[in-house]
Design a protein around this motif. Sequence first.
Motif, short mmCIF file in Angstrom:
data_model
loop_
_atom_site.label_atom_id
_atom_site.label_comp_id
_atom_site.label_asym_id
_atom_site.label_seq_id
_atom_site.Cartn_x
_atom_site.Cartn_y
_atom_site.Cartn_z
N VAL A 108 0.86 -0.64 -0.26
CA VAL A 108 -0.23 -0.20 -0.40
C VAL A 108 0.77 1.42 0.15
O VAL A 108 1.78 0.76 0.64
N THR A 109 0.68 2.17 -1.49
CA THR A 109 1.40 2.95 -1.19
C THR A 109 0.64 3.99 -0.05
O THR A 109 -0.77 4.85 -0.64
N VAL A 110 1.23 4.95 0.64
CA VAL A 110 0.30 5.88 1.62
C VAL A 110 1.11 7.55 1.50
O VAL A 110 2.25 7.40 1.52
N GLU A 111 0.23 8.30 2.00
CA GLU A 111 1.16 9.83 2.25
C GLU A 111 1.80 9.95 3.74
O GLU A 111 0.38 9.02 4.58
N ALA A 112 2.40 10.68 3.79
CA ALA A 112 2.98 10.39 5.18
C ALA A 112 1.90 11.17 6.01
O ALA A 112 2.00 10.74 7.61
N GLY A 113 0.83 11.71 6.03
CA GLY A 113 0.10 12.34 6.85
C GLY A 113 -1.31 11.63 7.00
O GLY A 113 -1.95 12.00 8.56
N ALA A 114 -1.30 10.13 6.14
CA ALA A 114 -2.17 9.60 6.97
C ALA A 114 -2.43 8.83 8.10
O ALA A 114 -1.10 8.50 8.87
#
Length: 471
Positions: A108-114
Amino acid sequence: MTVDLAVRLRDVVGPAGVVDDPAGMSGYLTDWRHAYSGTAAAVVRPGSTAEVAAVVALCRGSGVAVVPQGGNTGLCGGAVPDSSGRQVVLSLTRMRRIRDLDAANQTVTVEAGAVLRSVQEAAAAAGQLFPLSLGAEGSCTVGGNLATNAGGTGVLRYGTMRDLTLGLEVVLPDGRVWNGLRGLRKDNTGYDLKQLFIGAEGTLGVITAAVLKLYPAVRSRTTAWVALPDPRSAVDLLGVLRAHAGDRLTGFELMSRQSVDFVLRHVPGARDPIAGVHPWYALVELSDTLDDAGLDAVVESGLAEAFERGAAVDAVVAAGAAQAAALWALREGVSEAQNREGPSLKHDVTVPVSRIPEFLERTRRALADAVPGIRVVTYGHVGDGNLHHNLSKPVGGDDDAFRARAPELSRVVYDVTHALDGSISAEHGLGQSKRDVVVDYKDALDLDLMRGIKQLFDAPGLMNPGKVLPD
């Protein structure tokens, strides 16, 4: 911060992306424990990697330091600005997207603020598991988890964030973007650059996104609460359960009776799972991807052997999800419950599992000699040697007098940790709380190499200054 820089930052992130009034900034300037506070020229909340890069480049050009911040749930002051009022807090909380979920590749590729919980839920919706789990998962962010190399309760089976991360996207201190978002489990093309940024607490760059590993969803789980006569029994029980369960043993937490007493006193609805008072407890969890894996039988056979060996004196196996959640609530409630008892001097240490009993006995004696009546609140992840060895004042003691002795008492804990080949930071990082003391416990060559890396990436020293590296 100059007027010109303030205008240019607003041009990059929009008026809503800059917070510079005292009331709006307050939540970004103090950590959740209220142990560390600072001031800032502004709080900037970019909405994309491009905006982060532009903000960092503008600050670099103006000689303004940047303090990256995620959910601000850290325990060592690593995401709090200093008192100068000249630093910019760069909050990633607007960058919350799940960019991609590749079930076939189990990534899963997620942004840092997730928020960590949102990543867990996205994985679950796809029939997958993202296994990182910790008490702050409803508010901590993936960027913060990466910056501190978070561990949590599943390290025994799944490892830390280093083990759970395949790729990163990072804005470097000069504003360039390093795109290492590759979901590869094998890549032998040189240095593994992502490892430099994991655990660096934002001192080498700003993590903006990550490719994380997923695992098959857990379909059966068994949780048990075990009363123990002493810490040595915890190590013995761990060995027994490993032999019976193999890698299905996914959680093994230790709690002292003092920890349990605080939770029972301060957490509404908390109940003692076992009649009678015992000095130590283990919270054990087994899990499997099969619907009916027979885990109750596995844990019961392991406990039977532990009883025969004298490594356990009583136990209860959760009858269902609600009882299991109640047992975990006892473990997760310790930190907040201890705060209700006054100052909490927190230590996050790790020693070899085999030396945990010696660590506990040596620190117990030394702390009792230093402060008669001191209350030691020990809990943690025995499966990986990580203990949260926290101290509360004696009953009726003075708060300020106890706080004043924090450096002395920390030295007691750290000296024993070091003598047993341990580390003074297991999963919370160094931040500012351990920045200066680490020089006495880390090899001088290690620190020289770290300074060299910092100089290479951030020669002006504008990326989260005053954290991790001693002056």
